[in-house]
Design a protein around this motif. Sequence first.
Motif, PDB file in Angstrom:
ATOM      1  N   TYR A 139       0.848  -1.186   0.000  1.00 43.15           N
ATOM      2  CA  TYR A 139       0.000   0.000   0.000  1.00 43.15           C
ATOM      3  C   TYR A 139       0.876   1.225   0.000  1.00 43.15           C
ATOM      4  N   SER A 143      -1.718   8.355  10.572  1.00 42.31           N
ATOM      5  CA  SER A 143      -1.507   8.134  12.003  1.00 42.31           C
ATOM      6  C   SER A 143      -1.116   6.696  12.284  1.00 42.31           C
ATOM      7  N   ASN A 170      -0.920  -0.112  14.338  1.00 42.70           N
ATOM      8  CA  ASN A 170      -1.892  -0.046  13.259  1.00 42.70           C
ATOM      9  C   ASN A 170      -1.548   1.185  12.435  1.00 42.70           C
ATOM     10  N   PHE A 171      -1.946   1.189  11.159  1.00 43.48           N
ATOM     11  CA  PHE A 171      -1.666   2.353  10.330  1.00 43.48           C
ATOM     12  C   PHE A 171      -2.932   2.884   9.677  1.00 43.48           C
ATOM     13  N   GLN A 172      -2.968   4.198   9.541  1.00 41.86           N
ATOM     14  CA  GLN A 172      -4.029   4.843   8.776  1.00 41.86           C
ATOM     15  C   GLN A 172      -3.371   5.559   7.608  1.00 41.86           C
ATOM     16  N   GLU A 182      -3.292   0.536  -3.868  1.00 41.61           N
ATOM     17  CA  GLU A 182      -3.015  -0.872  -3.574  1.00 41.61           C
ATOM     18  C   GLU A 182      -2.234  -1.448  -4.750  1.00 41.61           C
ATOM     19  N   ILE A 189      -7.471   3.286  -3.813  1.00 42.41           N
ATOM     20  CA  ILE A 189      -8.553   2.878  -2.921  1.00 42.41           C
ATOM     21  C   ILE A 189      -8.842   3.895  -1.814  1.00 42.41           C
ATOM     22  N   GLY A 190      -8.139   5.012  -1.830  1.00 46.30           N
ATOM     23  CA  GLY A 190      -8.474   6.085  -0.891  1.00 46.30           C
ATOM     24  C   GLY A 190      -7.955   5.878   0.521  1.00 46.30           C
ATOM     25  N   GLU A 191      -8.806   6.205   1.483  1.00 45.37           N
ATOM     26  CA  GLU A 191      -8.385   6.191   2.887  1.00 45.37           C
ATOM     27  C   GLU A 191      -8.600   4.794   3.475  1.00 45.37           C
ATOM     28  N   ILE A 192      -7.582   4.266   4.148  1.00 44.51           N
ATOM     29  CA  ILE A 192      -7.704   2.919   4.700  1.00 44.51           C
ATOM     30  C   ILE A 192      -7.124   2.813   6.108  1.00 44.51           C
ATOM     31  N   PHE A 193      -7.585   1.773   6.792  1.00 44.97           N
ATOM     32  CA  PHE A 193      -7.024   1.358   8.078  1.00 44.97           C
ATOM     33  C   PHE A 193      -6.358   0.006   7.841  1.00 44.97           C
ATOM     34  N   ILE A 194      -5.089  -0.134   8.217  1.00 43.46           N
ATOM     35  CA  ILE A 194      -4.419  -1.426   8.077  1.00 43.46           C
ATOM     36  C   ILE A 194      -4.196  -2.013   9.468  1.00 43.46           C
ATOM     37  N   ARG A 195      -4.701  -3.224   9.663  1.00 48.30           N
ATOM     38  CA  ARG A 195      -4.537  -3.873  10.965  1.00 48.30           C
ATOM     39  C   ARG A 195      -3.089  -4.328  11.117  1.00 48.30           C
TER      40      ARG A 195
END
Lengths: 89, 120
Positions: B29, B35, B41-43, B49, B66-72
């Motif tokens: 990504y 943040s 975790n990453f934002q 992608e 894919i824009g704004e994402i949260f990655i665990r």
Amino acid sequence: MSTVQTSHQQAEEPLDLIRYQLDEYIIVKLRGSREIKGKLQGFDSHCNMVLSDALEYIYNENDDEPMTKKSEMVFVRGDSVILISPIIE
Amino acid sequence: MSTTNPMPFLRSLIGKEVIVRLKWNKTEYMGILLSTDNYMNFQLDQTKEIIYTKKNGIEQKSSELIGEIFIRCNNVLFIRELNEEDNEISKNGTETKDEDGDSEVVEEVIEGEDVVVEES
């Protein structure tokens, strides 16, 4: 007292992105070539989630079209979550 | 000697363009790190992608905005700052996208000149 202030000044954290999506539609990418679109009802810090009006997409290498499954209310266990993203319409 | 610890390093990447490589599916990504938290975790914002696949021995790269994402956190192999070489790659991707008028970009990566950085 100053330490308290600095902890409050802490910039937002990644889970806030999910918090803002409560009651909104999100897409969740899961382990095992799966994705779920649904309305976020609740979540916790493990990314356990409850989704309503959910549609699960199961991708298969041999098929172009993913298999889909509908569920009215579903609990997703956090450990299978890869990423979460708001759906931009 | 001055040390750079992991947490301060991650904080120093906030606001910059980064690449997050996942442990699985040869997925990366590319986006702006918004943040991070104590779990790491990453934002990411304005995320692209990038999935590397191999078809008949030829490395292929497909990318999608894919824009704004949260990655665990548990999925992350590494995070690094974008370098100039990557910038060229991202430009190439965008150019192809414009020609197609499609958000899905597939381009061939010549073997031997592979841009995948396993050792970094």
